[in-house]
Write a protein that holds these residues in place. Structure first.
Motif, PDB file in Angstrom:
ATOM      1  N   ASP A 114       0.841  -1.192   0.000  1.00 16.48           N
ATOM      2  CA  ASP A 114       0.000   0.000   0.000  1.00 16.48           C
ATOM      3  C   ASP A 114       0.880   1.247   0.000  1.00 16.48           C
ATOM      4  N   TYR A 116       0.265   4.182   0.602  1.00 15.26           N
ATOM      5  CA  TYR A 116      -0.015   5.096   1.708  1.00 15.26           C
ATOM      6  C   TYR A 116       1.014   4.943   2.827  1.00 15.26           C
ATOM      7  N   HIS A 117       1.623   3.773   2.937  1.00 20.08           N
ATOM      8  CA  HIS A 117       2.566   3.491   4.023  1.00 20.08           C
ATOM      9  C   HIS A 117       4.018   3.400   3.542  1.00 20.08           C
ATOM     10  N   HIS A 128      -4.275   5.741  -0.634  1.00 16.57           N
ATOM     11  CA  HIS A 128      -4.135   4.294  -0.640  1.00 16.57           C
ATOM     12  C   HIS A 128      -4.184   3.788  -2.081  1.00 16.57           C
ATOM     13  N   GLU A 130      -2.246   0.360  -4.642  1.00 16.94           N
ATOM     14  CA  GLU A 130      -1.212  -0.664  -4.760  1.00 16.94           C
ATOM     15  C   GLU A 130       0.039  -0.073  -5.389  1.00 16.94           C
ATOM     16  N   ALA A 174       2.436  -1.486   5.246  1.00 18.64           N
ATOM     17  CA  ALA A 174       2.140  -1.545   3.811  1.00 18.64           C
ATOM     18  C   ALA A 174       1.901  -2.959   3.316  1.00 18.64           C
ATOM     19  N   GLY A 178      -0.722  -7.300   1.052  1.00 17.36           N
ATOM     20  CA  GLY A 178       0.143  -7.283  -0.121  1.00 17.36           C
ATOM     21  C   GLY A 178       0.478  -8.663  -0.657  1.00 17.36           C
TER      22      GLY A 178
END
Length: 321
Positions: A114, A116-117, A128, A130, A174, A178
């Protein structure tokens, strides 16, 4: 970095960044391209770039999306390179144990998490989505060595090709939903390239998409030009524009006689048309987000891009007959 070298778990992949079209591929494909370059695939552009298609995915709600990257991309890459991606879900609790064996075996991995992280990206703590990147080393101190070839302008700044080290604990958020993969040999020789045959197959595919009214449906799905449609259109035209840019570069790099120069020049105009559609969709989305009405230019640019693409595919000689 010193700790990574001392632990003998570094497979330096930054030397392959210049071989990868980080500004034309999506963020997962460009990470995969790094792995293919590490495996000495001689042309990591062509294996992604040679297809020209317009295939749609119907969504449960909202407008259709384009199938980019194509749903069967992993199979295409396996046929074209002799290397297959072995995808696995990421469990943050056991990821290090799995990943540690990969660099030790001279096998860097692609990780999808992610954005976002991911602190090296402009999406960090903003959006957010992929995002794919390469892990090519693990340090005994918990540092994860990352190579990320992705390049893209965003509203928060530009994502640029990056080589960095991130503490695994920082990376963990993240990874919860995943996946990761390494390349394994298929055991078969890569299929030989056939530019003229590929171009003929591409033109036939685009003609079929036009005959099935896929282009018309794509335009109609976005014609309401509300926020939902424009958010989707902005992403879809971004994907198409990058894809057409990559294909245009592949066509331009073909040896003399492999295709008609007029076709290459007309495809370059197709590429520019999709970039105009992408820019117009983004500007329209910003207007709608601010409470204003979407300008008609976004749909005009979309219609122009789709019409030009169909006209090129249907033009006499485009299929290299």
């Amino acid at each position: 970095m010193t700790d990574l070298l001392r632990s003998n778990l570094l497979v330096p992949c930054d030397r392959f960044l210049s071989q990868v079209d980080g500004a034309r591929l999506d963020c997962v494909s460009d990470a995969v391209a790094v792995l293919l370059a590490h495996r000495a695939v001689p042309d990591v552009r062509a294996v992604f770039a040679r297809d020209w298609r317009f295939e749609l995915r119907d969504m449960p709600t909202g407008p259709a999306q384009v199938a980019l990257p194509p749903d069967d991309q992993d199979e295409r890459l396996a046929r074209r390179t002799g290397w297959r991606l072995d995808w696995r879900a990421t469990d943050p609790g056991t990821a290090v144990d799995h990943w540690r064996a990969a660099p030790a075996a001279d096998a860097p991995i692609v990780v999808v998490g992610d954005a976002y992280h991911l602190p090296w990206l402009p999406y960090y703590r903003r959006e957010h989505m992929e995002h794919g990147f390469v892990v090519d080393g693990l340090g005994t101190d918990g540092t994860v060595h990352i190579v990320d070839p992705y390049e893209n302008p965003t509203e928060w700044g530009r994502a640029v090709p990056t080589v960095t080290g991130v503490d695994f604990d920082t990376l963990t958020p993240a990874l919860s939903a995943g996946r990761w993969a390494m390349l394994t040999a298929t055991g078969t020789a890569p299929e030989p390239g056939d530019p003229r045959g590929q171009i003929a197959a591409n033109v036939a595919a685009v003609r079929a998409a036009a005959d099935s009214r896929a282009y018309e449906r794509f335009v109609a799905d976005h014609a309401p030009a509300g926020r939902l449609e424009l958010e989707n259109l902005t992403l879809q035209t971004w994907l198409i524009a990058r894809n057409r840019s990559l294909h245009a570069r592949w066509l331009a790099d073909l040896p003399a006689g492999a295709t008609d120069a007029g076709f290459v020049a007309r495809f370059a105009r197709i590429e520019r048309g999709w970039h105009r559609a992408m820019e117009s969709a983004y500007l329209a989305l910003r207007r709608v987000r601010s409470g204003r009405r979407a300008p008609g230019a976004a749909l005009d640019a979309l219609r122009a891009a789709t019409t030009a693409e169909v006209e090129l595919a249907r033009a006499p000689g485009s299929g290299q007959e």
